[in-house]
Write a protein that holds these residues in place. Structure first.
Motif, short mmCIF file in Angstrom:
data_model
loop_
_atom_site.label_atom_id
_atom_site.label_comp_id
_atom_site.label_asym_id
_atom_site.label_seq_id
_atom_site.Cartn_x
_atom_site.Cartn_y
_atom_site.Cartn_z
N HIS A 1 0.84 -1.19 0.00
CA HIS A 1 0.00 0.00 0.00
C HIS A 1 0.88 1.25 0.00
CE1 HIS A 1 -3.67 -2.15 0.53
NE2 HIS A 1 -3.33 -2.66 1.69
N GLU A 2 0.40 2.30 -0.64
CA GLU A 2 1.16 3.55 -0.60
C GLU A 2 0.89 4.31 0.69
OE1 GLU A 2 0.99 6.15 -3.98
OE2 GLU A 2 1.24 4.45 -5.33
N ARG A 3 -0.31 4.13 1.20
CA ARG A 3 -0.65 4.78 2.45
C ARG A 3 -1.36 3.78 3.34
NH1 ARG A 3 -0.57 9.95 3.30
NH2 ARG A 3 0.48 11.20 1.75
N CYS A 4 -1.31 4.06 4.65
CA CYS A 4 -2.00 3.19 5.60
C CYS A 4 -3.50 3.26 5.35
CB CYS A 4 -1.69 3.64 7.02
SG CYS A 4 -2.59 2.72 8.26
N PRO A 5 -4.16 2.10 5.18
CA PRO A 5 -5.61 2.12 4.96
C PRO A 5 -6.38 2.61 6.19
CG PRO A 5 -4.77 -0.15 5.09
CD PRO A 5 -3.58 0.76 5.11
N LYS A 6 -5.76 2.58 7.37
CA LYS A 6 -6.45 2.97 8.59
C LYS A 6 -6.18 4.42 8.99
CE LYS A 6 -8.58 -0.88 9.74
NZ LYS A 6 -8.08 -1.86 10.70
N CYS A 7 -4.91 4.83 8.98
CA CYS A 7 -4.59 6.16 9.51
C CYS A 7 -3.99 7.07 8.45
CB CYS A 7 -3.66 6.06 10.72
SG CYS A 7 -1.95 5.72 10.28
N ASP A 8 -3.84 6.59 7.22
CA ASP A 8 -3.34 7.40 6.12
C ASP A 8 -1.87 7.80 6.26
OD1 ASP A 8 -4.02 8.41 3.60
OD2 ASP A 8 -4.03 10.44 4.37
N ALA A 9 -1.11 7.07 7.05
CA ALA A 9 0.33 7.33 7.13
C ALA A 9 0.98 7.04 5.79
CB ALA A 9 0.96 6.45 8.21
N ASN A 10 1.94 7.84 5.41
CA ASN A 10 2.63 7.65 4.14
C ASN A 10 3.68 6.55 4.27
OD1 ASN A 10 3.75 7.89 1.65
ND2 ASN A 10 4.30 10.04 1.83
N TYR A 11 3.55 5.48 3.47
CA TYR A 11 4.52 4.39 3.54
C TYR A 11 5.74 4.67 2.68
CZ TYR A 11 1.14 1.44 5.94
OH TYR A 11 0.27 0.91 6.84
N TYR A 12 5.67 5.74 1.87
CA TYR A 12 6.82 6.09 1.03
C TYR A 12 7.23 7.54 1.30
CZ TYR A 12 5.97 1.83 -1.61
OH TYR A 12 5.81 0.54 -1.97
N PRO A 13 7.84 7.78 2.48
CA PRO A 13 8.18 9.15 2.87
C PRO A 13 9.08 9.84 1.85
CG PRO A 13 8.55 7.63 4.68
CD PRO A 13 8.27 6.80 3.46
N GLU A 14 9.94 9.10 1.19
CA GLU A 14 10.81 9.71 0.19
C GLU A 14 11.20 8.65 -0.84
OE1 GLU A 14 15.03 9.73 2.36
OE2 GLU A 14 13.42 10.63 3.53
N PRO A 15 11.61 9.08 -2.04
CA PRO A 15 12.03 8.10 -3.05
C PRO A 15 13.24 7.32 -2.57
CG PRO A 15 11.83 10.30 -4.00
CD PRO A 15 11.71 10.46 -2.52
N GLY A 16 13.27 6.04 -2.83
CA GLY A 16 14.41 5.23 -2.42
C GLY A 16 14.44 4.93 -0.93
N PHE A 17 13.32 5.17 -0.27
CA PHE A 17 13.24 4.98 1.17
C PHE A 17 13.64 3.56 1.58
CE2 PHE A 17 10.62 4.03 5.00
CZ PHE A 17 11.19 4.96 5.85
N TYR A 18 13.33 2.57 0.74
CA TYR A 18 13.52 1.19 1.15
C TYR A 18 14.88 0.59 0.76
CZ TYR A 18 8.91 1.32 2.95
OH TYR A 18 7.83 1.65 3.71
N TYR A 19 15.78 1.43 0.23
CA TYR A 19 17.14 0.92 0.02
C TYR A 19 17.74 0.52 1.36
CZ TYR A 19 17.09 2.40 -4.82
OH TYR A 19 16.79 2.53 -6.14
#
Ligand SMILES: [Zn+2]
Length: 121
Positions: free
Chosen positions: A29-47
């Motif tokens: 998900h790009e955002r939390c379905p419950k609280c709308d938190a951003n799961y991708y705060p910045e590009p390349g976050f998951y490196y």
């Protein structure tokens, strides 16, 4: 974190499918379905998550093979085959765990969001 829940509210799921479904295993998900938190705060976050995952994996592989080889007295070859089977089974879970771990590490729990998420059900 171990259930791949949202870092901020611990209620919303990070992934649309179950860990062992093997359907779209890397969809997130790009955002939390419950609280709308951003799961991708910045590009390349998951490196960073990939990096963490490599370190964990290296130590885990080593420990796993040593355990089978020395404690259970299996041959190195047999130990590696067990390792491969194990990794094949838990690969998706592991990938997701690394991401959940990373997000939790950098974002953190927000109790007020948990309250909102619970209220929404
Ligand atoms: Zn959330």
């Amino acid at each position: 974190m171990f259930n791949h829940k949202c870092a901020e509210c611990h209620e919303g799921d990070m992934f649309p499918t179950g860990s062992f479904s093997f359907k779209e295993p890397f969809e997130m998900h790009e955002r939390c379905p419950k609280c709308d938190a951003n799961y991708y705060p910045e590009p390349g976050f998951y490196y960073g998550a990939m990096f963490i995952s490599y370190i964990f994996t290296a130590f885990f592989f080593l420990g796993f093979v040593m355990l089978l080889h020395w404690v259970f007295d299996l041959s190195l070859m047999t130990s590696f085959i067990w390792l491969l089977l194990f990794v094949a089974t838990f690969f998706v879970w592991w990938f997701r765990f690394a991401r959940a771990f990373w997000l939790n590490l950098l974002v953190g729990f927000r109790p007020e969001k948990a309250t909102v998420a619970k209220a929404k059900g």
